[in-house]
Write a protein that holds these residues in place. Structure first.
Motif, mmCIF file in Angstrom:
data_model
loop_
_atom_site.group_PDB
_atom_site.id
_atom_site.type_symbol
_atom_site.label_atom_id
_atom_site.label_comp_id
_atom_site.label_asym_id
_atom_site.label_seq_id
_atom_site.Cartn_x
_atom_site.Cartn_y
_atom_site.Cartn_z
ATOM 1 N N ASN A 220 0.696 4.108 -2.742
ATOM 2 C CA ASN A 220 0.559 5.682 -2.398
ATOM 3 C C ASN A 220 1.619 6.513 -2.747
ATOM 4 O O ASN A 220 1.674 7.560 -2.691
ATOM 5 C CB ASN A 220 -0.008 5.944 -1.056
ATOM 6 N N GLN A 221 2.723 5.553 -3.454
ATOM 7 C CA GLN A 221 3.988 6.348 -3.766
ATOM 8 C C GLN A 221 4.380 7.098 -2.543
ATOM 9 O O GLN A 221 5.091 8.313 -2.666
ATOM 10 C CB GLN A 221 3.580 7.357 -4.945
ATOM 11 N N ASP A 222 4.493 6.747 -1.337
ATOM 12 C CA ASP A 222 5.205 7.023 -0.219
ATOM 13 C C ASP A 222 6.419 7.043 -0.261
ATOM 14 O O ASP A 222 7.036 6.096 -0.774
ATOM 15 C CB ASP A 222 4.564 6.124 1.122
ATOM 16 N N ARG B 234 0.913 -1.117 0.065
ATOM 17 C CA ARG B 234 -0.120 -0.099 -0.023
ATOM 18 C C ARG B 234 0.848 1.232 0.096
ATOM 19 O O ARG B 234 0.618 2.185 -0.921
ATOM 20 C CB ARG B 234 -0.953 -0.135 1.257
ATOM 21 N N MET B 235 1.860 1.030 0.741
ATOM 22 C CA MET B 235 2.892 2.355 0.799
ATOM 23 C C MET B 235 3.442 2.474 -0.503
ATOM 24 O O MET B 235 3.284 3.830 -0.943
ATOM 25 C CB MET B 235 4.009 2.141 1.464
ATOM 26 N N ALA C 81 8.643 7.161 1.866
ATOM 27 C CA ALA C 81 9.352 6.159 2.848
ATOM 28 C C ALA C 81 9.558 4.797 2.357
ATOM 29 O O ALA C 81 9.957 4.150 2.953
ATOM 30 C CB ALA C 81 8.841 6.442 4.169
ATOM 31 N N THR C 82 8.858 4.518 1.364
ATOM 32 C CA THR C 82 8.691 3.197 0.581
ATOM 33 C C THR C 82 10.138 2.267 0.667
ATOM 34 O O THR C 82 11.043 2.864 -0.254
ATOM 35 C CB THR C 82 8.087 2.911 -0.603
#
Lengths: 565, 560
Positions: free
Chosen positions: A217-219, A213-214, A221-222
């Motif tokens: 969401n293009q987090d 999911r990270m 911190a991935t």
């Protein structure tokens, strides 16, 4: 012959069981011996793994360099459901391989030891005996080669029922009590393990889906090992990506996303920190099998009541499953849990060593004494693991294998004399060395190996564990005192073994035992096989054990320590 | 408005295709009639009557296969579109149950033929009762209409009371039957009271409408919560009675012990399975409706209610089984415990995650299927021993491994399967419930997992007591010579449990998944009201639905 080798080894005894069912009654034991021997020989071919390219380095390379180097891998999907995939996944590495060979070896010799079945007190249904014996072997082998937790669990339980019957039908006077106690204790432990099994699967699924999911969401911190397609496998090099929960034991230990989730402090299970709780659940399950002190009480009963070959299997193989479980599941998958409980584990180990030795000293029943000595010896395994140093880990592993050789030998030695005298009272024996000189010599080797005499197999494991405990002093303040007290355990061991040898084998020859025939050819064959290994492992520990195990143990420990920071 | 609904009701008189879907039930009814008329025309000879019944059941079975195939590719075809209210639902689930139930009926009749036929003087009556309860059970799993549920439960129960005390001269049988009946009558009364309350509150007999009313009430925007809860509790007393969940289990041991063993077998498996499948359907409808309305969080107390009942049921069942000497009674308590396990799977449904609830349904179906084999095997062996020795005391099993290995080995497999020990089938059933509970990842899930785990250990002991007697002890009792048919039956059960189930676990599980996904779940919004609507004070909510339904009817109605 390559890919299905492990399957063949595991299920060859089952085939033997089927043959036994249809063989004529007087041929059954031959079938049993042939199949256990064939299994043993097949398992020896696994040594070929180490000589693949003929160089000396191959030995280092076979399981070396990283945890998760698996040989003879065999994996197929087994149960594929909407929500989970269970694999038929076999493979060996430095943990499973030596124990696999030990199992086939001890099973073969135990089968030879069952040759005089017709002279036992209870001689009913020889067929059922060998069928159950061979099924038991399948269960044990399966445990050491399964790398899928579900499969592991199934094999773990498969061996319960045959063992129950083997003790319950062909055992001594209190066989029913002993058998049911064994069954209930082990099942109780494995239920906790099952909770762990479900929880580990669910939480690994959470870890992977959260990571994905990270990525979705293009987090920023991935981590690099996560993409929207899944999480990079921790050890598979075929580009496989994990997209959900897994039962793969190696993946659980090596996958970064799963490990990050498992070790995170805010991962909770029913409000408690996940890693310590899970470690404890699994630990209790395996500790019952090991066994260590508060949950050891099934062992003396089971050992005393079981017939000799079954005692050999119990001591030689079944106890190792506990230690193997620690090494395969508890430590690599929950390293922070190991750190959390280190002191408790070391204490349990220490108490097992001392308490087991003191109990052994107080016994007058020959078999019960050997049984308590097993508890004491397995205490070293737990202590070696608890301190988490290289020497400790190696020593624990060595101790398991050494005990897997020496303690079946001791049980067989008891069995030999029991067959002749039909009692096990230590104090009623005396001077047997004079009566049966060859038997006496083997007995001395066996019991000295158990004692830990330098040059015999018991020594290396104990010393390694003690060294490992001393080395842990910079990590744990309690390491020195624990090591010192544990070293006293060696003295206690020497005490009860020497006292035993004096009472049984030395002294004046007693009239009632005169004229007992010395060890027969069959007995000598078994005793020689064990004795040779006792000496070989004591003299050449590197070549017999460490070369095969350290390639896996060292990276495993490095991973554990790295996760603890 | 009422007129439209009424017209609709008559407009949907089943056409030929629909009659095919209920053909197994029709055949069952015809067989019952045949059995009643047979003694008049052909005399009361047991052999004749049995032949008639065998033909009837076989015909029903063939029809059931046809129905199963018909609904398999169409999903929820056939009657379900006609009576969206769930008056009669023929889908994968009910067709599958019907098939299994008829096969099981065949086995029970087989058992009866082996053990009791020779001394039975009242075969026609026996068969009428047996077939009647079978019909009731099929109806139970094929409906979600309040009225129909009550009818079906009564239809299944009334013959069962008589079946338990069928042997008129047996005092124990009469006592067991009376207990069963009194208990059943009280439960039925409570259920009726609950049903009438629910109907009054929701203004509809369709369970989907009721579910919406309950959810709204729990959310605080509808009927009085206390009243709704009481109504629900009362209604489910009837269902709980059928599956013998605590505290509605008291009848179970007495009735099971008193009844003839083939009747016990019948009641312990099929009747419970019917109750559970009815519960599955109701809970699924409930969740579908409530979930669609986005009110799932409000009904969590219900999940906890089920969970606690389930935990108490299995614990109590297992503890009570400890000291039983009669194996029939022991197995009765064990069946209470297993009802508890299966109820646990039901608790999983009530969860916002739809995929999770499917896992629960699938696990429950798989468990019911496995349970069928375990119990048939265990009761089958008990029956064989009972007929040979005249007692079902645990001592009659002593040394069975020598006296009849072909009975003892299947018995060991079935008992270990009931414990849930790998590699036997029972473990897979438990495992799927476990994993479905794990999916919840909530306190409730882990609580149930642990309860189930501990119960597994507790249950091991009393199942082992039988195994101990069979294998470890021997007091020199005579060798048994059980009939070939009986031995074949229990051995087939054992072989299915191990190794067939384990090798084909994958296909088996995916079938269960398939069934779970394809289950027909009427929801309030898709209602096509088939029952004549009542006059009187509807809530605005109920009125809206009927309007909505009427709208649907205008479009969908098929006029002959």
């Amino acid at each position: 012959m390559t890919d299905h080798l492990l399957s063949i080894i595991v299920f060859l005894p089952t085939l033997g069981a089927l043959v036994c069912m249809f063989a004529p009654k007087d041929q059954v034991r031959k079938v049993g011996v042939v199949f256990t021997l064939a299994t043993f020989v097949l398992s020896l071919t696994l040594f070929g793994t180490f000589f693949t390219d003929g160089s000396a380095a191959a030995v280092e390379e076979a399981f070396g360099s990283s945890y998760g180097t698996i040989r003879h891998m065999e994996r197929h999907d087994w149960i594929v459901s909407d929500s989970f995939t269970i694999e038929y996944y076999l493979g060996i590495d430095g943990l499973g391989f030596p124990l696999l060979v030990l199992t086939t070896f001890v099973s073969f010799l135990a089968c030879v030891a069952s040759w005089n079945f017709n002279t036992w007190k209870i001689t009913k249904s020889i067929k059922a005996y060998f069928v159950l014996f061979l099924l038991l072997e399948t269960g044990m082998l399966g445990v050491f080669v399964s790398l899928d937790f579900f499969l592991f669990y199934v094999f773990w339980e498969v061996m319960l029922l045959p063992m129950y019957f083997l003790i319950g039908v062909w055992g001594g006077e209190r066989k029913e009590y002993a058998a049911i106690k064994f069954f209930l204790f082990t099942l109780g432990g494995s239920v906790l393990m099952l909770v762990g099994l479900v929880a580990m699967f669910m939480y690994s699924g959470d870890a992977v889906t959260n990571a994905m999911r990270m990525a979705e969401n293009q987090d920023p911190a991935t981590p690099a090992y996560v993409t929207t397609q899944g999480v990079e496998s921790g050890y598979r090099t075929d580009g496989f990506r994990l997209t959900g929960g897994t039962f793969d034991l190696i993946e659980l230990a090596t996958n970064k996303a799963i490990q990050a989730h498992f070790t995170a402090i805010d991962t909770v299970f029913l409000g408690l920190k996940f890693a310590p709780v899970m470690f404890m659940f699994l630990f209790i399950g395996f500790a019952i099998k090991l066994p260590c002190v508060p949950v050891h009480t099934w062992l003396p009963d089971a050992h005393v009541e079981a017939p000799t070959p079954i005692s050999m299997i119990l001591a030689g193989v079944l106890l190792k499953m506990g230690g193997y479980g620690f090494l395969r599941l508890c430590y690599p998958i929950f390293p922070t849990g190991a750190e959390h409980w280190a002191f408790l584990l070391a204490m349990i180990g220490l108490v097992s060593i001392i308490y087991g030795a003191l109990c052994a000293m107080a016994q007058t029943d020959f078999k019960r004494l050997v049984a308590y000595s097993s508890i004491s010896h397995m205490g070293y395994v737990l202590l070696g693991l608890a301190v988490m140093t290289p020497a400790g880990f190696q020593g624990a592993m060595f101790q398991m294998i050494a005990h897997g050789i020496s303690s079946p030998m001791c049980f067989f030695l008891v069995g030999v004399i029991y067959d002749r005298a039909h009692h096990r009272e230590i104090n009623r024996y005396g001077g047997l060395w004079l009566t049966m000189p060859q038997y006496g010599t083997f007995a001395t080797i066996g019991f000295f190996a158990s004692l830990g005499l330098p040059g015999l197999c018991g020594f290396i494991g104990e010393v390694w564990v003690l060294i490992g405990t001393f080395q842990a002093a910079d990590k744990f303040a309690w390491a020195y005192p624990v090591a010192i007290i544990a070293a006293f355990g060696v003295v206690l061991t020497a005490g009860y073994i020497l006292w035993l040898i004096r009472r049984v084998y030395l002294g004046k020859e007693r009239e009632q035992y005169m004229g007992y025939p010395d060890a027969t050819g069959r007995e000598k064959f078994i005793l020689v096989s064990f004795a040779v290994l006792c000496i070989a492992m004591g003299v050449l520990p590197m070549q017999t054990v460490f070369n095969f195990t350290n390639g896996t143990l060292n990276p495993l420990l490095a991973g554990v320590l790295a996760a603890q920071g | 408005m009422n007129v439209i609904a009424a017209t609709d009701y008559w407009a949907n008189i089943p056409i030929g295709e629909h009659l095919w879907l209920v053909s197994p039930m029709i055949v069952l009814v015809c067989t019952m009639l045949a059995v009643v008329t047979c003694p008049i025309l052909l005399g009361r000879r047991t052999r004749t009557i049995t032949a008639v019944v065998a033909i009837g059941v076989t015909a029903a079975f063939v029809m059931a296969i046809r129905v199963a195939m018909q609904v398999a590719d169409g999903g929820t075809s056939g009657l379900s579109t006609v009576s969206g209210s769930g008056m009669l639902i023929i889908d994968n689930l009910s067709a599958g149950y019907q098939l299994l139930m008829l096969a099981f009926l065949g086995c029970v009749i087989g058992l009866w033929w082996i053990g009791s036929a020779a001394t039975e003087r009242d075969a026609p009556e026996f068969f009428v009762l047996l077939l009647g309860s079978a019909l009731g059970m099929v109806l139970m799993v094929s409906t979600s209409n309040l009225l129909m549920i009550v009818m079906a439960i009564e239809m299944a129960s009334l013959p069962s009371y008589a079946l338990v005390s069928f042997n008129k001269r047996d005092r124990a049988g009469a006592e067991g039957g009376l207990k069963y009946m009194i208990f059943g009558a009280i439960c039925a009364a409570i259920m009726l009271y609950g049903a009438s309350l629910l109907y009054g509150l929701a203004g509809s007999l369709n369970f989907a409408d009721i579910a919406k009313m309950v959810a709204l009430s729990f959310a605080g925007g509808g009927r009085d919560v206390v009243l709704v809860s009481v109504a629900l509790l009362c209604f489910f007393a009837g269902v709980a009675f059928k599956i013998s969940a605590v505290p509605f289990h008291f009848w179970c041991p007495d009735a099971f012990q008193a009844a003839k063993i083939e009747v016990t077998t019948w009641l312990s498996v099929v009747s419970k399975a019917a109750g559970l499948i009815l519960l599955v359907r109701l809970v699924a409808i409930f969740c579908g409706t409530v979930g669609a309305a986005g009110l799932m969080h409000t009904v969590e107390p219900i999940a906890w209610g089920i969970a606690i009942v389930a935990a108490i049921t299995c614990t109590l069942g297992n503890i009570a089984a400890y000291r039983q000497r009669s194996v029939k009674r022991l197995l009765a308590y064990s069946s209470i415990a297993h009802a508890g396990y299966m109820l646990m799977a039901t608790a999983v449904f009530i969860h916002p995650d739809v995929a999770g609830s499917e896992a629960g349904i699938s696990a429950l179906l798989a468990y019911v299927f496995i349970y069928l084999f375990m119990n048939l095997g265990a009761f089958g062996v008990t029956a064989m021993v009972y007929w040979a020795t005249g007692t079902d005391d645990i001592d009659a099993f002593t040394g069975l491994i020598r006296r009849a290995p072909a009975l003892a080995i299947p018995m060991i497999i079935c008992l270990m399967s009931l414990v849930g020990l790998p590699p036997f089938g029972g473990f897979l059933g438990k495992w799927w419930i476990w994993i479905a509970l794990g999916r919840l990842d909530s306190t409730l899930g882990w609580f149930l997992i642990m309860v189930m785990g501990l119960n597994t250990v507790v249950s091991l002991y009393y199942y082992l007591r039988i195994v101990v007697r069979m294998t470890l002890r021997d007091d020199g009792q005579a060798v048994l010579r059980p009939s070939f048919g009986g031995m074949a039956m229990v051995n087939v059960c054992a072989i299915v449990l191990f190794p067939v189930m384990f090798i084909f676990a994958n296909g088996f599980k995916s079938t269960a998944d398939h069934f779970a996904r394809r289950m027909f779940v009427p929801t309030a919004d898709a209602t096509v009201s088939a029952e004549p609507s009542v006059e009187g004070d509807h809530s605005a909510m109920a009125d809206a639905w009927v309007d909505d339904a009427a709208g649907h009817n205008d479009r969908d109605v098929k006029r002959p």
